[in-house]
Design an enzyme around this catalytic site. Structure first.
Site, PDB file in Angstrom:
ATOM      1  N   ASP A 145       0.818  -1.218   0.000  1.00  0.00           N
ATOM      2  CA  ASP A 145       0.000   0.000   0.000  1.00  0.00           C
ATOM      3  C   ASP A 145       0.852   1.268   0.000  1.00  0.00           C
ATOM      4  OD1 ASP A 145      -1.989   1.911   0.406  1.00  0.00           O
ATOM      5  OD2 ASP A 145      -3.119   0.624   1.755  1.00  0.00           O
ATOM      6  N   GLY A 197      -4.316   3.678  -8.463  1.00  0.00           N
ATOM      7  CA  GLY A 197      -4.329   4.048  -9.877  1.00  0.00           C
ATOM      8  C   GLY A 197      -3.348   5.134 -10.251  1.00  0.00           C
ATOM      9  N   ASP A 218     -10.054   4.141  -2.511  1.00  0.00           N
ATOM     10  CA  ASP A 218     -10.752   3.127  -1.725  1.00  0.00           C
ATOM     11  C   ASP A 218     -12.258   3.112  -1.963  1.00  0.00           C
ATOM     12  OD1 ASP A 218      -8.339   2.516  -0.598  1.00  0.00           O
ATOM     13  OD2 ASP A 218      -8.744   3.462   1.325  1.00  0.00           O
TER      14      ASP A 218
END
Length: 393
Positions: A145, A197, A218
């Site tokens: 992440d 993205g 999210d």
């Protein structure tokens, strides 16, 4: 000379990985992730309970095999830089062994920054060390992440104002570093890029060994957010295929803030998109309606179809959408969507999707064959409703 060639061939085979990127995720990964329901409060017991439920409900046998621990499992690094889990996860190797004993796969979470989204230890400067540790625990899936690494990106851009790609190049290099580290372990670990993205990862993700990449920010358990993400995937189908998948984020089905028809839209759209199917609910409290969506065999078969094609929008008219997905055997999946606030008719011309003489039609959610149809097929859909069809010869 022949002996030398044979020895060389044997050597190359001995050092080559026992898996390929395509083999590792030949179809979109399916499983469960802790974040959407448990967020920062997840415990070892919660994860074991989820593994048990995947088996007892039949979800494992339906294809949901990854059990993924999201953020907040991390504790502190010791003097040697080894990252230890916190008190909520006393033994990650034992947890992985338990998951594997159920015929399931073990997933974990980190990020390229010094900290994760939740402020826990990330992998910056410890990529190889962490990858080896994950492999020793039996990890099968890594969600990586971006979060705090964005600070590093902003700094890089400020230091190189004349290079518009400075920040993104630093990000790609960070994701490549962990990808290389995972590959070096020799263990097949699905590599999931979670970076919202940024800089179109569908174009560069495969080159880093990634198996899936987030295409959006999210999701949350609301109809507006879900459709904003889902319908924004139009045009990305050419970038997906065996071993590398676009990821519009996890499933919210069962978390309770959408209607039954809205959750039906959610599942219909995600399977048309060949999206990874990662349930994000409390599996111990699933209703029969939740199970009927998550475990519908035809819907899962659309998502997992061996042709490995992502679907795309056929046309849009106001609040009405028609999406199609090529399937093996010359079949086509059709998603009909009503985004309006009233009952509407949505139609598809079978001739327009490759069936000029008509074809057999199966209604996925009604679980029934509609027989041979030709011309235009019309479905009456409730507000925020969807129909999912499979058309064949």
């Amino acid at each position: 000379m022949r002996l030398f060639a044979s020895l060389l061939c044997a050597l190359l085979l001995s050092v080559a990985p026992a898996f390929s990127q395509t083999q590792l995720a030949a179809t979109p990964p399916m499983g469960w992730n802790s974040w959407n329901h448990f967020a920062a409060h997840v415990t070892d017991a919660d994860v074991r309970s989820a593994a048990d439920a995947l088996v007892s409900t039949g979800m494992r046998d339906a294809g949901y095999v990854y059990v993924n621990v999201d953020d907040t499992w991390q504790g502190k690094r010791d003097a040697q830089g080894v990252l230890h889990p916190n008190e909520r996860f006393p033994d990650m190797k034992a947890l992985g062994d338990y998951i594997h004993s159920k015929g399931l796969k073990f997933g974990i979470y980190s990020g390229p920054g010094e900290k994760t989204c939740g402020g826990y230890a990330g992998s910056l400067g410890h990529e190889e060390q962490d990858a080896k540790m994950y492999a020793s625990w039996g990890v099968d899936f890594l969600k990586y992440d971006l979060c705090s690494f964005q600070d590093n990106m902003h700094k890089a851009q400020a230091e190189h104002p004349n290079d518009p790609n400075a920040a993104n190049n630093l990000m790609i290099a960070a994701y490549r570093k962990m990808g290389d580290a995972l590959k070096a372990t020799g263990r097949p670990i699905v590599y999931s890029l979670c970076q919202y993205g940024v800089d179109q990862p569908w174009k560069w993700g495969p080159g880093l060994g990634a198996n899936m990449w987030r295409t959006t920010d999210d999701i949350d358990d609301s109809y507006g957010r879900m459709i904003a993400i889902g319908f924004s995937q139009a045009g990305l189908s050419k970038y997906a295929g065996p071993g590398h998948w676009n990821d519009p984020d996890m499933l919210e089905i069962g978390n309770g803030k959408m209607t039954a028809d809205e959750y039906k839209t959610h599942m219909s759209l995600w399977v048309i998109l060949a999206a990874p199917l990662l349930a994000g609910n409390d599996l111990s409290t699933m209703t029969e309606a939740d199970k009927s969506l998550l475990m519908n065999k035809d819907a899962i078969a659309i998502d997992q179809d061996s042709l490995g094609k992502q679907g795309d929008r056929l046309y849009e008219s106001g609040d009405l959408d028609v999406w199609t997905k090529p399937l093996s055997g010359g079949r086509v999946a059709v998603g009909l969507f009503n985004r309006s606030w009233s009952v509407r008719e949505v139609s598809v011309d079978l001739g327009q999707i490759g069936f000029p003489n008509g074809g057999s039609v199966r209604d996925v959610w009604e679980k029934k064959d509609l027989g041979h149809r030709s011309g235009v097929v019309v479905e009456t859909l409730p507000k925020h409703g969807a129909a999912l069809l499979i058309v064949g010869k």
